[in-house]
Design a protein around this motif. Structure first.
Motif, PDB file in Angstrom:
ATOM      1  N   VAL A 119       0.851  -1.191   0.000  1.00 11.31           N
ATOM      2  CA  VAL A 119       0.000   0.000   0.000  1.00 11.31           C
ATOM      3  C   VAL A 119       0.889   1.243   0.000  1.00 11.31           C
ATOM      4  O   VAL A 119       1.663   1.453   0.936  1.00 11.31           O
ATOM      5  CB  VAL A 119      -0.940   0.018   1.231  1.00 11.31           C
ATOM      6  CG1 VAL A 119      -1.835   1.247   1.196  1.00 11.31           C
ATOM      7  CG2 VAL A 119      -1.791  -1.247   1.271  1.00 11.31           C
ATOM      8  N   LEU A 120       0.791   2.022  -1.058  1.00 12.57           N
ATOM      9  CA  LEU A 120       1.551   3.278  -1.156  1.00 12.57           C
ATOM     10  C   LEU A 120       0.580   4.429  -0.943  1.00 12.57           C
ATOM     11  O   LEU A 120      -0.441   4.504  -1.619  1.00 12.57           O
ATOM     12  CB  LEU A 120       2.152   3.430  -2.554  1.00 12.57           C
ATOM     13  CG  LEU A 120       3.387   2.620  -2.916  1.00 12.57           C
ATOM     14  CD1 LEU A 120       3.723   2.862  -4.374  1.00 12.57           C
ATOM     15  CD2 LEU A 120       4.556   3.032  -2.058  1.00 12.57           C
ATOM     16  N   VAL A 121       0.901   5.329  -0.021  1.00 15.43           N
ATOM     17  CA  VAL A 121      -0.010   6.443   0.256  1.00 15.43           C
ATOM     18  C   VAL A 121       0.741   7.763   0.110  1.00 15.43           C
ATOM     19  O   VAL A 121       1.813   7.932   0.693  1.00 15.43           O
ATOM     20  CB  VAL A 121      -0.582   6.343   1.691  1.00 15.43           C
ATOM     21  CG1 VAL A 121      -1.649   7.402   1.912  1.00 15.43           C
ATOM     22  CG2 VAL A 121      -1.179   4.966   1.942  1.00 15.43           C
ATOM     23  N   VAL A 122       0.189   8.681  -0.696  1.00 14.24           N
ATOM     24  CA  VAL A 122       0.743  10.037  -0.795  1.00 14.24           C
ATOM     25  C   VAL A 122      -0.077  10.880   0.175  1.00 14.24           C
ATOM     26  O   VAL A 122      -1.275  11.019   0.012  1.00 14.24           O
ATOM     27  CB  VAL A 122       0.563  10.594  -2.235  1.00 14.24           C
ATOM     28  CG1 VAL A 122       1.134  11.992  -2.341  1.00 14.24           C
ATOM     29  CG2 VAL A 122       1.196   9.663  -3.249  1.00 14.24           C
ATOM     30  N   GLU A 123       0.551  11.418   1.206  1.00 19.98           N
ATOM     31  CA  GLU A 123      -0.256  12.022   2.267  1.00 19.98           C
ATOM     32  C   GLU A 123       0.541  13.039   3.095  1.00 19.98           C
ATOM     33  O   GLU A 123       1.753  12.951   3.197  1.00 19.98           O
ATOM     34  CB  GLU A 123      -0.771  10.871   3.174  1.00 19.98           C
ATOM     35  CG  GLU A 123      -1.818  11.237   4.186  1.00 19.98           C
ATOM     36  CD  GLU A 123      -2.987  12.013   3.634  1.00 19.98           C
ATOM     37  OE1 GLU A 123      -2.936  13.245   3.724  1.00 19.98           O
ATOM     38  OE2 GLU A 123      -3.948  11.403   3.125  1.00 19.98           O
ATOM     39  N   HIS A 124      -0.185  14.006   3.665  1.00 17.79           N
ATOM     40  CA  HIS A 124       0.439  15.008   4.543  1.00 17.79           C
ATOM     41  C   HIS A 124       0.002  14.861   5.994  1.00 17.79           C
ATOM     42  O   HIS A 124       0.597  15.468   6.872  1.00 17.79           O
ATOM     43  CB  HIS A 124      -0.023  16.429   4.143  1.00 17.79           C
ATOM     44  CG  HIS A 124       0.379  16.833   2.783  1.00 17.79           C
ATOM     45  ND1 HIS A 124       1.669  17.191   2.470  1.00 17.79           N
ATOM     46  CD2 HIS A 124      -0.319  16.963   1.628  1.00 17.79           C
ATOM     47  CE1 HIS A 124       1.732  17.518   1.192  1.00 17.79           C
ATOM     48  NE2 HIS A 124       0.536  17.388   0.659  1.00 17.79           N
ATOM     49  N   LYS A 125      -1.087  14.152   6.230  1.00 13.13           N
ATOM     50  CA  LYS A 125      -1.653  14.143   7.590  1.00 13.13           C
ATOM     51  C   LYS A 125      -0.806  13.298   8.538  1.00 13.13           C
ATOM     52  O   LYS A 125      -0.547  12.131   8.264  1.00 13.13           O
ATOM     53  CB  LYS A 125      -3.078  13.569   7.569  1.00 13.13           C
ATOM     54  CG  LYS A 125      -4.097  14.487   6.907  1.00 13.13           C
ATOM     55  CD  LYS A 125      -4.778  15.392   7.909  1.00 13.13           C
ATOM     56  CE  LYS A 125      -5.599  16.482   7.252  1.00 13.13           C
ATOM     57  NZ  LYS A 125      -6.876  16.041   6.744  1.00 13.13           N
ATOM     58  N   PRO A 126      -0.406  13.873   9.691  1.00 10.92           N
ATOM     59  CA  PRO A 126       0.443  13.124  10.633  1.00 10.92           C
ATOM     60  C   PRO A 126      -0.213  11.838  11.129  1.00 10.92           C
ATOM     61  O   PRO A 126       0.476  10.856  11.400  1.00 10.92           O
ATOM     62  CB  PRO A 126       0.687  14.105  11.785  1.00 10.92           C
ATOM     63  CG  PRO A 126      -0.226  15.254  11.568  1.00 10.92           C
ATOM     64  CD  PRO A 126      -0.637  15.252  10.145  1.00 10.92           C
ATOM     65  N   GLU A 127      -1.571  11.821  11.196  1.00  9.30           N
ATOM     66  CA  GLU A 127      -2.255  10.608  11.696  1.00  9.30           C
ATOM     67  C   GLU A 127      -2.030   9.423  10.766  1.00  9.30           C
ATOM     68  O   GLU A 127      -2.017   8.278  11.190  1.00  9.30           O
ATOM     69  CB  GLU A 127      -3.775  10.830  11.811  1.00  9.30           C
ATOM     70  CG  GLU A 127      -4.195  11.942  12.753  1.00  9.30           C
ATOM     71  CD  GLU A 127      -4.439  13.256  12.031  1.00  9.30           C
ATOM     72  OE1 GLU A 127      -5.409  13.935  12.385  1.00  9.30           O
ATOM     73  OE2 GLU A 127      -3.662  13.610  11.120  1.00  9.30           O
TER      74      GLU A 127
END
Length: 458
Positions: free
Chosen positions: A91-99
Motif C-alpha cells: 500500500v503506497l499512500v501520498v499524504e500530509h496528515k500526521p495521523e
C-alpha cells in the motif's frame, strides 16, 4: 434474509455492506447517483471495491485519501489501509496528515522545497527516524496548533433560516461576521450543503473552491491573475514598442505554433501527439521579441521564473514594477512561491487552483470569503502560513468562513459551527456553536473529543 441456497451470496453482500459501515459510509442510500458523491466519499467507495477482492500481492496507490475526512473518519480509514496491507498487498499512500504518516512501516520524504527546489529524496526509513531527521516534514511532524488566548468579536451575523438542502434538517444558524468562522463535522454531515446551499450566492460573498479554472491550455498563473498586464507594459515602456508584442496570444506569438510552444499532431484514431515547436524551441515568442529585455531578461525568461524569483526581480532595480510586485506578493502569501509564471493552469492540483483563486480574489471587493477545505494538498509547514493569511484577511475587515476538518484550522478559529452528530440522515443538525475553547471544555461530539486530544487538553 436466511435462505440456505444463496448463503454464499448473502455472506458476500454482508461483508460488502459491513465495509461501507466501517469506513463511515453507512449513511449512503444504495440508489444514490455516483455523481452526487463528494470527493472523499467517491474515493472511499472505490476502496471498498478493492477490500472485497480476493487478490493479493497487488500494489495499491492512494493519493491523499484523507481529503474531506474528519479525524474520526481518518482512524477508520487507517484500519482499512492496514487490512489491505495485512492481506498481503503493498500500500503506497501520498499524504500530509500526521495521523496517516504515523501508521506507516516505511516513509519516503521528498523535498527539500517545492517546485525546482524539490525533487530529491530527503529521508527514507521509519516514522521514528523521520521525527529525528532534520527534514521539513520531520521538524513539523509533531506541530500542534494551540487554542487562541482571545478570540475576535463578531460585528454582525449572516442569518440562515430553515435550511433544508440535501440532508439538512430545517437548520437555523447565525454565522458571525468579522471573524474566522470554521464549519466542521464528520464527512457527509451537511457542511457543504449548508454553506453552498444557504450562504453562497448572497451579495458580497466570494466562494473560492477547488474546481477547475476555466481557461485553455494557454492560460497560466501570469494571465489568470492579471500579472501579465503590468509586465507587458513594463517591457513595452523600456523598449519603446507596443505591449501586444509581449503576449504569446497576440502579436508576439511564434507564427509556427501560434504561441502555444508546442505543435499538436492529430493522428486520427490515436491520441493527439504534442511536440515542442522547433521554430521557437517552446519559448512561444518570435525571435525578434526575445531581443527586447527588461533588467537583462527577455519575456520568455521572465515567464519561466518562479513566483519567488519574480518577486525579487520586480521588487527593485531596473525591473521595478510595483503593480506586478503586489500580485506576486499575494501569490507568495498563499504558499505558491514555487509555481512558475508560465506553467499551464491545466497542470495545477486542486489545492493549487484554490490558492491561485484566493490570491486573485484577495484584491476584490468581496466582504465574506468562503473557503472549502483550503488545507487540501498542504504540507504541515504550509498550514501555519495559510492560517496567517486567513488572519490577515480577517484583520483587513473581511469575514472568513472555512469548511475544514484540519484540527490546526479548528483550533485557530474564533468561532466553530459543528454539524452532525453523524453523516447522511444521521446528520444535518447543528450540534455545537461557540469558541474552540468551549468545544474542547465540553468535549462535545466527535469533533470535541478529537480536538481536545489534538490540543492536549486533559
Amino acid at each position: 434474509m436466511d435462505e440456505p441456497s444463496v448463503a454464499p451470496l448473502l455472506a458476500g453482500l454482508q461483508h460488502l455492506l459491513d465495509s461501507f459501515a466501517e469506513i463511515g459510509l453507512g449513511y449512503l442510500s444504495l440508489d444514490r447517483p455516483a455523481g452526487t458523491l463528494s470527493g472523499g466519499e467517491a474515493q472511499r467507495t472505490k476502496m471498498i471495491r478493492h477490500l472485497g477482492s480476493s487478490l493479493t500481492d497487488v500494489t495499491y496507490v492512494f493519493d491523499e485519501p484523507t481529503i474531506g475526512l474528519h479525524p474520526h473518519d481518518i482512524q477508520r480509514m487507517n484500519e482499512l489501509l492496514l487490512q489491505l496491507r495485512d492481506k498481503g498487498n503493498t500500500v503506497l499512500v501520498v499524504e500530509h496528515k500526521p495521523e496517516v504518516i504515523a501508521i506507516a512501516d516505511h516513509v519516503v520524504d521528498l523535498g527539500p522545497g517545492a517546485g525546482t527546489a524539490g525533487g530529491t529524496v530527503c529521508f527514507e526509513g521509519t516514522v521514528a527516524g523521520l521525527r529525528g531527521s532534520d527534514t521539513t516534514t520531520g521538524r513539523h511532524l509533531d506541530d500542534r496548533a494551540t487554542l487562541k488566548e482571545s478570540v475576535r468579536g463578531a460585528n454582525g451575523t449572516l442569518q440562515v433560516r430553515g435550511a433544508s438542502t440535501h440532508n439538512l434538517q430545517d437548520v437555523n444558524v447565525d454565522i458571525p461576521l468579522g471573524m474566522l468562522c470554521v464549519v466542521t463535522g464528520v464527512a457527509g454531515s451537511g457542511k457543504s450543503s449548508l454553506i453552498h446551499g444557504s450562504v453562497a450566492g448572497r451579495d458580497g460573498v466570494v466562494v473560492i473552491d477547488q474546481a477547475a479554472i476555466r481557461g485553455s491550455r494557454r492560460s497560466n498563473p501570469a494571465t489568470y491573475t492579471g500579472l501579465l498586464e503590468p509586465i507587458r507594459k513594463a517591457f513595452a515602456k523600456i523598449n519603446g514598442v507596443k505591449p501586444a508584442l509581449f503576449s504569446a496570444n497576440s502579436e508576439g506569438a511564434c507564427p509556427t505554433c501560434n504561441g502555444a510552444g508546442v505543435i499538436y499532431t492529430d493522428l486520427g484514431v490515436m491520441a493527439t501527439v504534442e511536440s515542442t515547436c522547433e521554430e521557437c524551441e517552446g519559448k512561444r515568442f518570435q525571435a525578434s521579441v526575445l531581443e527586447y529585455t527588461l533588467g537583462g531578461r527577455n519575456i520568455a525568461e521572465v515567464l519561466a521564473m518562479s513566483v519567488t524569483e519574480a518577486e525579487e526581480f520586480f521588487g527593485d532595480g531596473e525591473a521595478k514594477t510595483p503593480a506586478a510586485h503586489k500580485i506576486l506578493d499575494r501569490l507568495a502569501d498563499v504558499g505558491l512561491g514555487y509555481l512558475s509564471l508560465g506553467q499551464p493552469l491545466t497542470t495545477l492540483s486542486g489545492g493549487e487552483r484554490q490558492r491561485l483563486k484566493l490570491a486573485t480574489q484577495m484584491g476584490d471587493k468581496g466582504d465574506v470569503y468562503v473557503l472549502d477545505e483550503p488545507t487540501t494538498g498542504l504540507h504541515l509547514a504550509d498550514v501555519a502560513q495559510l492560517l496567517g493569511l486567513l488572519d490577515r484577511l480577517v484583520d483587513a475587515g473581511k469575514s472568513v468562513i472555512v469548511i475544514e476538518h484540519h484540527q490546526a484550522v479548528m483550533a485557530h478559529a474564533d468561532w466553530l459551527i459543528d454539524l452532525g452528530p453523524g453523516a447522511g440522515h444521521d446528520g444535518g443538525r447543528i450540534i455545537f456553536e461557540g469558541t474552540p475553547a468551549d468545544l474542547v471544555a465540553a468535549r462535545a461530539g466527535l469533533t470535541g473529543e478529537h480536538l481536545a486530544e489534538y490540543v492536549g487538553a486533559h
